[in-house]
Design a protein around this motif. Sequence first.
Motif, short mmCIF file in Angstrom:
data_model
loop_
_atom_site.label_atom_id
_atom_site.label_comp_id
_atom_site.label_asym_id
_atom_site.label_seq_id
_atom_site.Cartn_x
_atom_site.Cartn_y
_atom_site.Cartn_z
N PRO B 9 0.81 -1.23 0.00
CA PRO B 9 0.00 0.00 0.00
C PRO B 9 0.84 1.28 0.00
O PRO B 9 0.49 2.25 -0.68
N ILE B 10 1.96 1.27 0.72
CA ILE B 10 2.80 2.47 0.78
C ILE B 10 3.43 2.71 -0.59
O ILE B 10 3.46 3.84 -1.08
N LYS B 13 0.79 4.09 -2.90
CA LYS B 13 0.46 5.49 -2.60
C LYS B 13 1.58 6.43 -3.07
O LYS B 13 1.32 7.44 -3.73
N LYS B 16 1.80 6.77 -6.85
CA LYS B 16 0.73 7.62 -7.38
C LYS B 16 1.04 9.09 -7.13
O LYS B 16 0.97 9.93 -8.04
N VAL B 17 1.45 9.39 -5.91
CA VAL B 17 1.71 10.78 -5.54
C VAL B 17 2.91 11.36 -6.29
O VAL B 17 2.86 12.47 -6.81
N ARG B 20 2.59 11.72 -10.48
CA ARG B 20 1.71 12.73 -11.06
C ARG B 20 2.18 14.17 -10.84
O ARG B 20 1.54 15.11 -11.28
#
Lengths: 311, 308
Positions: B9-10, B13, B16-17, B20
């Motif tokens: 999950p990390i 995340k 994604k961050v 972009r």
Amino acid sequence: MIKIDSLCKNYGSFVALNHLNLSIAKGEFFGFVGPNGAGKTTTMRILSGLLRADGGEAFVDGIDVRKNSSQVKSKIGYMPDFFGVYDNLKAIEYMEFYASIYGITGNSARKLCMELMDLVNLAEKAEFYVDNLSRGMKQRLCLARSLVHNPEILILDEPASGLDPRARFEMKEVLGNLHEMGKTIIISSHILPELAQMCTTIGIIDHGSMVMKGSVEEIVSHLNSSNPLAIKVLDRKEEAVRILKENPLVRNISLEEKEIIVGFEGKEEEEAGLLASLVAQEIPVAAFNRQSGNLETVFMKVTGQKEVLEG
Amino acid sequence: MKRKWKINPIYGKELKVNVRTFKFALYVTIYNLILVGIALFSFEILFNVAWNNVVKYSSATAIYAILVAVEIAMIIFIVPANTAGCIAGEREKQTLEILLTTVMTPWQIILGKLQSSISMIMLLVLSSLPVISIVFTIGGIGLMDLLQFVIVVLVTAIYVGSMGVLASCLFRRTVQSTVLSYGFIVVACLVTVLIPIVAYTLSNMYYYNVMMAQGTAPNVGWSALPMLLNPVVTVVSMIFTQYAGIDIIQEALEEMGGMSFVGEHWFYISLAVQLGVSALLLWIAQKMLNPLRKIRYKNKKKRKKKSK
């Protein structure tokens, strides 16, 4: 649901928890009250697996928090007294990130997160960046985040700190709803009147030990018995004082403009006897009652603190 | 039973961050512009007849060596800066405690952070492969060599990344952990080279000047073993083997008098050692991150106080 047995924690020479004992039943809304440094946050952090106790035991639903902290974590939703923000993350993405930690991904995660955001009245802010939300909204988002894995127990460390009255009211409403849903809630706060309204049980902690525990009514009535009597007489005040002084249970007497304040340590029957002795001498007694306290006065009395409490 | 593979999950995340952001696009552009600039400049120097009079096609692979060296140098400088703030940054943002109250283990948190840093670097490296492939126009470097280069990049990124992660777990502030992670890099890249140089020089001085002996100086090949921890030496060994067909590390070890097996397989042994050390550093880092770990040194202090 939660059982703490002789829990100890020291920070160097400072004793944070001194053989703390506590038990909280399932479905209880437990308010943790105490002055700064009393051990509230330390207890909550030990229960949440963030801190190792130096001694004693703590169990959550029968599971030892030290030995099986991962199992305990799946049962607990923890909300600290601060709010950490991830830059460049929208509120819904923030929620989905925590959902993914518990293996909830894709459409089911989006649906769950929207439901939880709706529960805390933040559904319309889902596409807002977390950084741009107000403090109250962040607090509610943090609460929604702690619910993402549907925990049985919520541990909330001063969830309303720093909030304005409206945000506090909204937070109180959300917590009330969660309690109605059957969650066991442990909340620490300095805002005592709010705790008195919300909690089913209150525990007062001081210097790392539990000083008193019970329902708000129980605690207040227990301490009321040591409150002074307020007697209002319409005439013959001096004679009334003389009669009162003859009673061996009267400790001290002070005169106020309209009332006589009497330090009296006795049961209700003995109070009735004192009243009868005044009436027998035809003293015109207009009012005779124990001065009542609220949670705040009880807290001050029990902890012996003189600090000004907010709220 | 079919087990569903799940992304950390990390890692998900962070990817994604990071991806972009405009900053990342800028990084990729600048990184490739630098490499393209170096490649074109080297190409010009080697093949401009007006400058050299003769075109030596055999030295064309020097472009590859230069590009690889530049890429590795960039990785050694960029990755620690990225990973040094991974845990300390979470502490500063006050998000680490929240993560630690979830079901994520310290191992998962650390691996997620390392994965995201490495994948960003791998994205940079993969985006630069067309630039490196410029050497295919001349020949001399094969696909297997390029694959070997990618493996070295990956291992180096894991190695220096795990140094950054450990530094990040040891300090609360990103600045402090960044300084420490570059300290680790200095030890790995410089100190490990100085040890055999000093040992070789001292042994020769003692043998020939003090003892006035003749013949071969004593074997100090063992002092080269710390160089297995040096990613720069690994890359140098790879480049020389691919480019010139000689293993200079093996030759250096023979000169120092021994360690023939290690010398012959230096490249693979050093990769294995660096991966092993990375695993050790990450294991220590996850221990440091565990909030329920026993803090023994505090107890020792208490016992000392009590005994006094």
